[in-house]
Design a protein around this motif. Sequence first.
Motif, PDB file in Angstrom:
ATOM      1  N   GLY A  52       0.809  -1.219   0.000  1.00  0.00           N
ATOM      2  CA  GLY A  52       0.000   0.000   0.000  1.00  0.00           C
ATOM      3  C   GLY A  52       0.837   1.260   0.000  1.00  0.00           C
ATOM      4  N   GLY A  53       1.980   1.215   0.698  1.00  0.00           N
ATOM      5  CA  GLY A  53       2.856   2.384   0.767  1.00  0.00           C
ATOM      6  C   GLY A  53       3.417   2.759  -0.588  1.00  0.00           C
ATOM      7  N   ILE A  54       3.743   1.746  -1.404  1.00  0.00           N
ATOM      8  CA  ILE A  54       4.279   2.005  -2.742  1.00  0.00           C
ATOM      9  C   ILE A  54       3.211   2.652  -3.619  1.00  0.00           C
ATOM     10  N   VAL A  55       1.971   2.138  -3.516  1.00  0.00           N
ATOM     11  CA  VAL A  55       0.868   2.689  -4.304  1.00  0.00           C
ATOM     12  C   VAL A  55       0.616   4.142  -3.920  1.00  0.00           C
ATOM     13  N   LEU A  56       0.616   4.407  -2.623  1.00  0.00           N
ATOM     14  CA  LEU A  56       0.397   5.774  -2.150  1.00  0.00           C
ATOM     15  C   LEU A  56       1.541   6.689  -2.591  1.00  0.00           C
ATOM     16  N   ALA A  57       2.756   6.143  -2.619  1.00  0.00           N
ATOM     17  CA  ALA A  57       3.929   6.940  -3.006  1.00  0.00           C
ATOM     18  C   ALA A  57       3.844   7.370  -4.468  1.00  0.00           C
ATOM     19  N   TYR A  58       3.593   6.398  -5.361  1.00  0.00           N
ATOM     20  CA  TYR A  58       3.553   6.784  -6.776  1.00  0.00           C
ATOM     21  C   TYR A  58       2.291   7.584  -7.105  1.00  0.00           C
ATOM     22  N   SER A  59       1.213   7.369  -6.320  1.00  0.00           N
ATOM     23  CA  SER A  59      -0.008   8.148  -6.535  1.00  0.00           C
ATOM     24  C   SER A  59       0.234   9.616  -6.223  1.00  0.00           C
ATOM     25  N   THR A  60       1.103   9.862  -5.236  1.00  0.00           N
ATOM     26  CA  THR A  60       1.402  11.232  -4.819  1.00  0.00           C
ATOM     27  C   THR A  60       2.436  11.897  -5.712  1.00  0.00           C
ATOM     28  N   ILE A  61       3.467  11.135  -6.092  1.00  0.00           N
ATOM     29  CA  ILE A  61       4.598  11.698  -6.827  1.00  0.00           C
ATOM     30  C   ILE A  61       4.403  11.683  -8.344  1.00  0.00           C
ATOM     31  N   LYS A  62       3.877  10.581  -8.875  1.00  0.00           N
ATOM     32  CA  LYS A  62       3.853  10.392 -10.317  1.00  0.00           C
ATOM     33  C   LYS A  62       2.551  10.847 -10.992  1.00  0.00           C
ATOM     34  N   ILE A  63       1.447  10.863 -10.240  1.00  0.00           N
ATOM     35  CA  ILE A  63       0.154  11.183 -10.850  1.00  0.00           C
ATOM     36  C   ILE A  63      -0.245  12.622 -10.539  1.00  0.00           C
ATOM     37  N   ASP A  64      -0.535  13.369 -11.565  1.00  0.00           N
ATOM     38  CA  ASP A  64      -0.963  14.765 -11.420  1.00  0.00           C
ATOM     39  C   ASP A  64      -2.389  14.791 -10.867  1.00  0.00           C
ATOM     40  N   PRO A  65      -2.610  15.442  -9.712  1.00  0.00           N
ATOM     41  CA  PRO A  65      -3.953  15.507  -9.124  1.00  0.00           C
ATOM     42  C   PRO A  65      -5.002  16.086 -10.073  1.00  0.00           C
ATOM     43  N   ALA A  66      -4.556  16.920 -11.016  1.00  0.00           N
ATOM     44  CA  ALA A  66      -5.489  17.566 -11.936  1.00  0.00           C
ATOM     45  C   ALA A  66      -5.838  16.684 -13.140  1.00  0.00           C
ATOM     46  N   SER A  67      -5.161  15.526 -13.271  1.00  0.00           N
ATOM     47  CA  SER A  67      -5.416  14.653 -14.416  1.00  0.00           C
ATOM     48  C   SER A  67      -6.794  14.004 -14.300  1.00  0.00           C
ATOM     49  N   SER A  68      -7.317  13.550 -15.406  1.00  0.00           N
ATOM     50  CA  SER A  68      -8.660  12.953 -15.430  1.00  0.00           C
ATOM     51  C   SER A  68      -8.682  11.595 -14.734  1.00  0.00           C
ATOM     52  N   LYS A  69      -9.891  11.139 -14.387  1.00  0.00           N
ATOM     53  CA  LYS A  69     -10.037   9.835 -13.738  1.00  0.00           C
ATOM     54  C   LYS A  69      -9.598   8.710 -14.664  1.00  0.00           C
ATOM     55  N   ILE A  70      -9.808   8.910 -15.970  1.00  0.00           N
ATOM     56  CA  ILE A  70      -9.387   7.898 -16.937  1.00  0.00           C
ATOM     57  C   ILE A  70      -7.863   7.771 -16.939  1.00  0.00           C
ATOM     58  N   SER A  71      -7.181   8.898 -16.900  1.00  0.00           N
ATOM     59  CA  SER A  71      -5.722   8.908 -16.880  1.00  0.00           C
ATOM     60  C   SER A  71      -5.190   8.261 -15.597  1.00  0.00           C
ATOM     61  N   LYS A  72      -5.826   8.583 -14.470  1.00  0.00           N
ATOM     62  CA  LYS A  72      -5.410   7.997 -13.194  1.00  0.00           C
ATOM     63  C   LYS A  72      -5.656   6.489 -13.184  1.00  0.00           C
ATOM     64  N   SER A  73      -6.810   6.087 -13.710  1.00  0.00           N
ATOM     65  CA  SER A  73      -7.149   4.668 -13.753  1.00  0.00           C
ATOM     66  C   SER A  73      -6.156   3.903 -14.611  1.00  0.00           C
ATOM     67  N   ALA A  74      -5.768   4.491 -15.748  1.00  0.00           N
ATOM     68  CA  ALA A  74      -4.807   3.855 -16.646  1.00  0.00           C
ATOM     69  C   ALA A  74      -3.470   3.645 -15.942  1.00  0.00           C
ATOM     70  N   ALA A  75      -3.051   4.638 -15.164  1.00  0.00           N
ATOM     71  CA  ALA A  75      -1.778   4.540 -14.438  1.00  0.00           C
ATOM     72  C   ALA A  75      -1.815   3.392 -13.431  1.00  0.00           C
ATOM     73  N   HIS A  76      -2.907   3.299 -12.659  1.00  0.00           N
ATOM     74  CA  HIS A  76      -3.034   2.233 -11.662  1.00  0.00           C
ATOM     75  C   HIS A  76      -3.116   0.856 -12.315  1.00  0.00           C
ATOM     76  N   LEU A  77      -3.805   0.766 -13.451  1.00  0.00           N
ATOM     77  CA  LEU A  77      -3.931  -0.510 -14.148  1.00  0.00           C
ATOM     78  C   LEU A  77      -2.599  -0.944 -14.746  1.00  0.00           C
ATOM     79  N   LEU A  78      -1.827   0.006 -15.289  1.00  0.00           N
ATOM     80  CA  LEU A  78      -0.507  -0.314 -15.826  1.00  0.00           C
ATOM     81  C   LEU A  78       0.398  -0.859 -14.723  1.00  0.00           C
ATOM     82  N   TYR A  79       0.318  -0.235 -13.553  1.00  0.00           N
ATOM     83  CA  TYR A  79       1.096  -0.702 -12.395  1.00  0.00           C
ATOM     84  C   TYR A  79       0.701  -2.137 -12.041  1.00  0.00           C
TER      85      TYR A  79
END
Length: 227
Positions: free
Chosen positions: A26-53
Motif C-alpha cells: 500500500g505504501g508504494i501505491v500511495l507513493a507513486y499516486s502522490t509523486i507520479k500522478i498529477d492531481p489535476a489529471s482525469s479519472k481515466i488517466s489515473k485509472s490507466a496509471a493504476h492498471l498499468l502498475y
Amino acid sequence: METVNLLTIISIAFLGSFGHCIGMCGGIVLAYSTIKIDPASSKISKSAAHLLYSFGRVTTYSILGAIFGTLGSVVQFSNTSRGVVLVVVGLAMILAGLSLMGKLKFLTLLEHSFASSTFYKKIFKKILNSKSNASFFTLGMLNGLLPCGFVYFFAITAAGTGDPIYGALVMAIFGVSTIPAMFGVGFLASLASATSFRNMMMSLSAIAVLLYGAFTIYHGYGFLNAP
C-alpha cells in the motif's frame, strides 16, 4: 486445472489482498499516486496509471509462476514423488495460514526485504521520478519482485502444479485477484489504514489458506496411497 482450485486461488488472493497486500504494498501505491500522478489529471488517466502498475505486477508474477511450475515438473517423476510434493506444499500452506492468523512468524521470516538495498533504492527512485506511462508498468514489475510471504505461498502452489503453463496461470490469477484492492488504495487512501477491515479480510484469507492446505495434503495422500 480443476475449477475448485481456481475458485480457491481467487478467493484466497482476493481476501488476502485487502489484508496482507495492502499492508505490504500500500505504501508504494500511495507513493507513486502522490509523486507520479498529477492531481489535476482525469479519472481515466489515473485509472490507466493504476492498471498499468497492476499489469506490471501480474506480468512478473506470471513469469515467476512459469519458473516455479517448471521446477515442480522436474521434481514430479512419479505419482509417489508428486504426492510428496503436494503434501509438502499443503504443510507450507498451513504454516502460511497460521502465520496470517498471527500464530506463527512463518511469512515474516520469509519476507526479508531487499527494499533497503542501495541497488533497489536507486532503481526505485529513478522509476518513481519518471512521468512516462511505461514507468508505471515497470514499477509494477519491480514491485512484483519484492520478497513477500503471500507471493511465496502462491509460488509454492505454482510449483505444485508441475507445469509451467498452469504455474503461470496460478500466479496470473493471484495477481489479477489483487487488483481491486490495490486499485482501491490508489483512489481511497483510507483503505490502507482501515485496520479493522484489513484484520477481518486477513482472518478470512487465513481460514481459506488453511482449508486449501488441508485439501492439498489430502490430494497428495491420494497419490501416495496409490503410487
